[in-house]
Design an enzyme around this catalytic site. Structure first.
Site, PDB file in Angstrom:
ATOM      1  N   LYS A   1       1.898 -17.159   2.386  1.00  0.00           N
ATOM      2  CA  LYS A   1       2.402 -16.289   1.434  1.00  0.00           C
ATOM      3  C   LYS A   1       1.975 -16.181  -0.084  1.00  0.00           C
ATOM      4  CE  LYS A   1       6.239 -13.136   1.829  1.00  0.00           C
ATOM      5  NZ  LYS A   1       6.626 -12.806   3.293  1.00  0.00           N
TER       6      LYS A   1
HETATM    7  N1  GLU Z   1       5.662  -9.353   4.368  1.00  0.00           N
HETATM    8  C1  GLU Z   1       5.929  -8.931   5.812  1.00  0.00           C
HETATM    9  C2  GLU Z   1       6.695 -10.166   6.373  1.00  0.00           C
HETATM   10  O1  GLU Z   1       7.364 -10.892   5.491  1.00  0.00           O
HETATM   11  C3  GLU Z   1       4.650  -8.816   6.792  1.00  0.00           C
HETATM   12  C4  GLU Z   1       3.620 -10.084   6.792  1.00  0.00           C
HETATM   13  C5  GLU Z   1       2.527  -9.982   7.355  1.00  0.00           C
HETATM   14  O2  GLU Z   1       2.224  -8.800   8.101  1.00  0.00           O
HETATM   15  O3  GLU Z   1       1.736 -10.824   7.406  1.00  0.00           O
HETATM   16  O4  GLU Z   1       7.014 -10.509   7.321  1.00  0.00           O
END
Ligand code: GLU
Length: 425
Positions: A111
């Site tokens: 993240k």
């Molecule tokens: N931001 C989204 C999540 O928290 C998608 C993450 C992604 O597709 O890598 O799941």
């Protein structure tokens, strides 16, 4: 259990660690595995200089955390929000490891984000910030290394700026570097709706298990961005009565049900994609957090973390909660909801539709071959329903809550792979 349990002053990281330790203890995970999986492989902090429209220069703080790459490359979004910090990214990266593991897709967890108020930036400022951030994190980003995606405050546009910047640095186009791209540029039809549709699918699966017809339930959805709006739309399309929707401008409540399609059109036409000014038959405008205590059967918090806590959880009137956001319930909130007999579907099961959709997009990018929207949606719903069943059955058989069951199933898969690969780095 290891005596050196990590603690954090950051609520989200502390929640993530507590949930991990609780499940690990119940599973009898070894101290070594606990130590490995309670820490992140890599935490990168960067400074992001941006020339503002007024000619001044500002330096923003950015991060990218890779919690685990045991199963596969790190995967997870990038958020633009004033609260972004390294601990928050780490908590969310951890959650991504469990989310991908539970979903059975070949990724670890990552993240990132930039601490900024994206609504206060002009489009040009946002572009400069996005390109500078992409260049800073470039050394650790790769199609087989770490694949970011949109999150709070970012969308397909930012993904294109990132990919354009990194492709130019590397002198080659790598479409699978980022997911959540627009359909016109290597994206997938259905990806934008994927998370919300998946959250709603979990809500509907839950209703099936407890013997309720969607037509008989009243739903309140917090947040009307990419996740909340499509959750509300899908619930309404299934026949549920969506009595409350909300965003940072307030709660829009109607006991007769809000016209979600109309609200969606209103939001899309608003320059900042907000519900501000939305009206409708019987619609009453209330305070921003009133949605959480709305008179309803099913509450779907699809906005920020920590919203159901020791102060707010007591006011929940719903019997069921499906977490569309990442970490919307704190451990104190969890306990209160539990004591009230509320059944909860946890975040990394309910909102996995986004990353599963990302996996489909990445797989298509690697092949240079595009699926139809129908193929994409059918496969997505199939996986979401299968995952719901897995966690539901696991919870029933082990006599634990769904959150604990989801953690145990997810941690087990990662732990097995760590053991298989061995400890080198
Ligand atoms: N931001 C989204 C999540 O928290 C998608 C993450 C992604 O597709 O890598 O799941």
């Amino acid at each position: 259990m290891s005596s050196t349990k990590r603690k954090s002053a950051n609520v989200l990281l502390d929640t993530a660690l507590n949930n991990f330790y609780g499940a690990a203890e119940e599973m009898g995970l070894s101290d070594g595995l606990i130590a490995i999986l309670s820490n992140s492989e890599r935490r990168l902090a960067v400074s992001v200089p941006v020339e503002m429209d007024d000619g001044t220069t500002r330096v923003f703080e950015g991060y990218r955390v890779q919690h685990s790459t045991a199963i596969g490359p790190a995967k997870g979004g990038i958020r633009y929000h004033p609260d972004v910090c390294c601990d928050e990214c780490e908590a969310l990266a951890m959650l991504m490891t469990w989310k991908c593991s539970l979903a059975g897709i070949p990724y670890g967890g990552g993240k990132g984000g930039v601490s900024c108020d994206s609504l206060a930036l002009s489009a040009k400022e946002k572009e400069r910030l996005s390109r500078a951030y992409a260049a800073r994190i470039e050394p650790i980003i790769g199609t087989w290394q770490d694949i970011p995606a949109p999150d709070l405050g970012t969308s397909g546009q930012e993904m294109v700026w990132y990919i354009d910047t990194i492709s130019k640095i590397r002198g080659q186009v790598e479409p699978g570097l980022f997911t959540g791209k627009p359909v016109t540029y290597w994206g997938s039809k259905g990806r934008t709706e994927a998370t919300g549709r998946g959250v709603a699918t979990c809500g509907l699966e839950l209703m099936k298990r407890v013997g309720k017809d969607p037509k008989d339930i009243r739903v309140a959805v917090q947040g009307f961005g990419a996740v909340g709006s499509h959750t509300a739309k899908t619930m309404a399309a299934a026949g549920a009565k969506v009595v409350a929707i909300s965003d940072i401008t307030g709660t829009y409540y109607s006991s007769k049900g809000v016209d979600v399609e109309k609200a969606y059109q209103h939001m899309m036409a608003h320059p900042k994609r907000l519900l501000e000014g939305f009206t409708g038959e019987g619609v009453e405008k209330q305070g921003v957090s009133d949605v959480l205590s709305a008179d309803c059967d099913l509450l779907m918090p699809c906005a920020l973390e920590g919203v159901l806590n020791d102060k707010t959880a007591n006011n929940v009137k719903a019997q069921y909660v499906v977490e569309g956001a990442n970490g919307p319930v704190t451990p104190d909130g969890d306990k209160i909801l539990d004591d009230k007999g509320i059944l909860l579907v946890p975040d990394f099961l309910a909102n996995a539709g986004g990353v599963i959709g990302s996996y489909f997009e990445w797989a298509q990018n690697l092949q240079g071959f595009f699926w139809t929207e129908e193929e994409y949606s059918n496969r997505l719903m199939h996986i979401m329903k299968g995952n719901f069943k897995l966690v539901w059955d696991y919870a029933q058989s082990k006599k634990v809550k769904m959150r604990r069951a989801a953690f145990m199933a997810a941690i087990q898969r990662v732990a097995d792979v760590v053991k298989l690969r061995g400890i080198f780095l």
